[in-house]
Design an enzyme around this catalytic site. Structure first.
Site, PDB file in Angstrom:
ATOM      1  N   GLU A 331       0.834  -1.134  -0.003  1.00  0.00           N
ATOM      2  CA  GLU A 331       0.141  -0.023   0.106  1.00  0.00           C
ATOM      3  C   GLU A 331       0.748   1.466  -0.039  1.00  0.00           C
ATOM      4  O   GLU A 331       0.613   1.992  -0.408  1.00  0.00           O
ATOM      5  CB  GLU A 331      -0.864   0.006   1.232  1.00  0.00           C
ATOM      6  CG  GLU A 331      -2.135  -1.085   1.022  1.00  0.00           C
ATOM      7  CD  GLU A 331      -3.119  -0.753   2.148  1.00  0.00           C
ATOM      8  OE1 GLU A 331      -3.182  -0.010   3.041  1.00  0.00           O
ATOM      9  OE2 GLU A 331      -4.132  -1.365   1.843  1.00  0.00           O
ATOM     10  N   HIS A 360      10.865 -25.833   1.187  1.00  0.00           N
ATOM     11  CA  HIS A 360      10.406 -27.044   0.707  1.00  0.00           C
ATOM     12  C   HIS A 360       9.298 -26.617  -0.335  1.00  0.00           C
ATOM     13  O   HIS A 360       8.285 -27.866  -0.805  1.00  0.00           O
ATOM     14  CB  HIS A 360      10.115 -28.007   1.682  1.00  0.00           C
ATOM     15  CG  HIS A 360      11.166 -28.525   2.740  1.00  0.00           C
ATOM     16  ND1 HIS A 360      11.844 -29.912   2.718  1.00  0.00           N
ATOM     17  CD2 HIS A 360      11.656 -27.711   3.570  1.00  0.00           C
ATOM     18  CE1 HIS A 360      12.674 -29.737   3.491  1.00  0.00           C
ATOM     19  NE2 HIS A 360      12.736 -28.655   4.098  1.00  0.00           N
ATOM     20  N   LYS A 474     -13.849  -0.975  -4.972  1.00  0.00           N
ATOM     21  CA  LYS A 474     -15.121  -0.601  -4.052  1.00  0.00           C
ATOM     22  C   LYS A 474     -16.216   0.052  -4.690  1.00  0.00           C
ATOM     23  O   LYS A 474     -17.348  -0.301  -4.142  1.00  0.00           O
ATOM     24  CB  LYS A 474     -14.576   0.723  -3.009  1.00  0.00           C
ATOM     25  CG  LYS A 474     -13.485  -0.169  -2.117  1.00  0.00           C
ATOM     26  CD  LYS A 474     -13.462   0.949  -0.832  1.00  0.00           C
ATOM     27  CE  LYS A 474     -12.257   0.427   0.099  1.00  0.00           C
ATOM     28  NZ  LYS A 474     -11.713   1.206   0.986  1.00  0.00           N
TER      29      LYS A 474
HETATM   30  O1  PA5 Z   1      -4.001   0.731   5.291  1.00  0.00           O
HETATM   31  C1  PA5 Z   1      -5.306   0.977   5.160  1.00  0.00           C
HETATM   32  O2  PA5 Z   1      -5.638   2.001   5.218  1.00  0.00           O
HETATM   33  C2  PA5 Z   1      -6.200  -0.171   5.011  1.00  0.00           C
HETATM   34  O3  PA5 Z   1      -5.863  -1.363   5.279  1.00  0.00           O
HETATM   35  C3  PA5 Z   1      -7.214  -0.164   6.339  1.00  0.00           C
HETATM   36  O4  PA5 Z   1      -6.648  -0.361   7.527  1.00  0.00           O
HETATM   37  C4  PA5 Z   1      -8.464  -1.255   5.952  1.00  0.00           C
HETATM   38  O5  PA5 Z   1      -9.255  -0.835   4.809  1.00  0.00           O
HETATM   39  C5  PA5 Z   1      -9.552  -0.920   7.108  1.00  0.00           C
HETATM   40  O6  PA5 Z   1      -9.981   0.036   7.116  1.00  0.00           O
HETATM   41  P1  PA5 Z   1     -10.885   0.807   8.430  1.00  0.00           P
HETATM   42  O7  PA5 Z   1      -9.668   0.749   9.654  1.00  0.00           O
HETATM   43  O8  PA5 Z   1     -11.271   1.978   8.192  1.00  0.00           O
HETATM   44  O9  PA5 Z   1     -11.693  -0.320   8.571  1.00  0.00           O
END
Ligand code: PA5
Length: 488
Positions: A331, A360, A474
């Site tokens: 990310e 393995h 999304k």
């Molecule tokens: O790093 C991020 O922003 C995402 O992985 C969020 O942590 C994930 O989508 C969960 O989001 P939220 O904490 O708003 O439920």
């Protein structure tokens, strides 16, 4: 000068020497690159001082600070302060010998770091231990990190059957706390599983579920959906702080709440992060482990085409650390555009492997496949218990060869053999040594990795703190869910 080896006073070692050499990174590469390294070091210093990261705005396009570098410091006025830490510990103590189980709901950054803390502290068999062996802390389950119907139903069935047994033997209700973690407060995965589990448990006469919400602390019109529910229902609350993205939130109440739930030493964990932060202040590559790690991996990617990173701890209970790192790297650095808006398609694809298990399974690819990878090994130097392989079958000469060797040393020999074979074929690999698998050294490790992506974001000129790419699916998903609703 040899680049690539830093040992900290704590005993933590970053050894990237197998990134440098013939057909690998050369002293000349490093020399040519030194100006960029200086700039990256300055930018991260600026981030520490001001919370300002070039070109970073929130999901809604508003200016947003980046504050994860403040988290290790427990000081009045900081995100983690003496009062917030006291409150967390009080919450943990309130569970001891009172609460049978906790379910932690969350996904992505609201789950992965929590699982790391659980695995390192509790291991695999925690929930099978009697309460005394858990020092009175509750069992801990995770949910919400998927919407898998079978696992969700099985978790409900397990809790209900434990509650029925408790009622039959002790005539007492089963006490369970549902900790719902969501920064946005409305993530479908988290909220759908939470509602499913909550409703079922609430309807069970033997179960007393309580809820704790961990979400953005904004109130009033800006409150998240989960925040509003918490206010309406009177649930206890903790915060996902402003300026701390999910993948950096393990050092905030998001991760620390799991720590206090199971008796993990959160002070030592933050002290480890703090000690790493202090060790990473220098602008000199051979003194700053996060800058060194970031720079060599960046060079390996852009100059030598090594744009896959295999994160391979030699420890079962660090597998979830590899999974946490996958999110952090993917990310933070997997970006279509640089900070000037130009298409660059940057990023290393992270993958998970565990030694010796995946020797393995995956090592064939690592050793003979495309030369497009770097391998990051994690080694634990000392194990709390390290049984020697017994001479159980003296009649079998082949087994005599391994009898008497401590398991930890056999594991280490496997790591060293893997590293030597890869290096011999010009394959980039680095090893981080943790003196032991303790909260302090875990704090050092996770913070080193978090800070490394901050430096690499600077080197690659990408915004390491947003994740615009996850919005694309999304839209399709919301449409699909609407269609399902219309069909009902
Ligand atoms: O790093 C991020 O922003 C995402 O992985 C969020 O942590 C994930 O989508 C969960 O989001 P939220 O904490 O708003 O439920």
């Amino acid at each position: 000068m040899t680049y690539g080896y830093i040992k900290l006073p704590s005993g933590f070692v970053l050894d990237c020497r197998n990134f440098c050499g013939e057909n690998m990174i050369t002293p000349r590469d490093i020399e040519e690159f030194s100006f960029s390294v200086q700039e990256a070091a300055q930018a991260v210093d600026e981030l520490r001082r001001t919370g300002l990261a070039k070109a970073h705005v929130s999901k809604d396009g508003l200016p947003e600070k980046v504050l994860f570098t403040r988290l290790p410091y427990i000081e009045a006025g900081n995100i983690n302060n003496p009062e917030s830490i006291r409150r967390l510990k009080e919450f943990g103590q309130s569970l001891r010998y009172q609460t049978d189980a906790v379910i932690s709901f969350g996904i992505g950054g609201s789950f992965l770091g929590n699982k790391v803390i659980f695995d390192v502290h509790c291991g695999e068999f925690w929930n099978q231990l009697p309460p005394e062996a858990r020092n009175g802390y509750p069992k801990l389950y995770f949910s919400g990190n998927n919407m898998d119907p079978r696992r969700t139903e099985e978790l409900i069935a397990l809790i209900r059957s434990e509650a029925a047994v408790k009622a039959a033997h002790r005539g007492q209700p089963y006490r369970i706390v549902l900790v719902v973690i969501s920064k946005s407060g409305s993530t479908i995965d988290t909220m759908s599983t939470f509602m499913t589990v909550y409703q079922s448990l609430r309807e069970d006469i033997y179960i007393k579920p309580e809820v704790v919400a961990v979400t953005d602390p904004a109130a009033g019109d800006h409150a998240t959906l989960l925040g509003r529910l918490a206010a309406q229902q009177g649930w206890q609350r903790f915060a996902v702080p402003d300026g701390v993205g999910g993948r950096f939130s393990v050092f905030s109440e998001v991760g620390l709440i799991t720590g206090v739930t199971v008796g993990f030493d959160i002070d030592a964990f933050l002290a480890g992060a703090r000690s790493m932060d202090e060790a990473c202040r220098s602008a000199a590559l051979n003194e700053n482990p996060a800058l060194l790690n970031a720079s060599l991996k960046y060079l390996a990617a852009v100059k030598y085409g090594r744009d896959i990173e295999v994160f391979m701890p030699y420890a079962d209970y660090l597998k979830s650390t590899a999974e946490w790192y996958v999110q952090l790297l993917a990310e933070s650095l997997g970006k279509r555009r640089d900070r000037a808006g130009r298409e660059i398609f940057y990023g290393r694809t992270p993958t998970v492997a565990v030694g010796t298990t995946d020797m393995h399974a995956q090592t064939q690819q690592h050793q003979d496949g495309k030369k497009n990878k770097v391998l990051q090994f994690i080694r634990v130097a000392n194990w709390p218990s390290n049984p020697s392989i017994p001479n159980a079958f003296p009649q079998a000469p082949a087994l005599q060869d391994i009898a008497g060797i401590p398991l930890g040393e056999a594991l280490d020999a496997a790591l060293q053999a893997n590293a030597a074979a890869l290096t011999g074929d010009g394959r980039f690999n680095a090893t981080i040594t943790l003196p032991e698998l303790s909260p302090f050294h875990l704090g050092e490790l996770l913070y080193l990795l978090a800070l490394s992506v901050a430096y690499e974001g600077e080197l690659a000129n990408v915004n390491a703190y947003d994740q615009p790419g996850v919005e694309a699916y999304k839209k399709f998903m919301h449409e699909r869910l609407k269609q399902i609703k219309r069909r009902q």
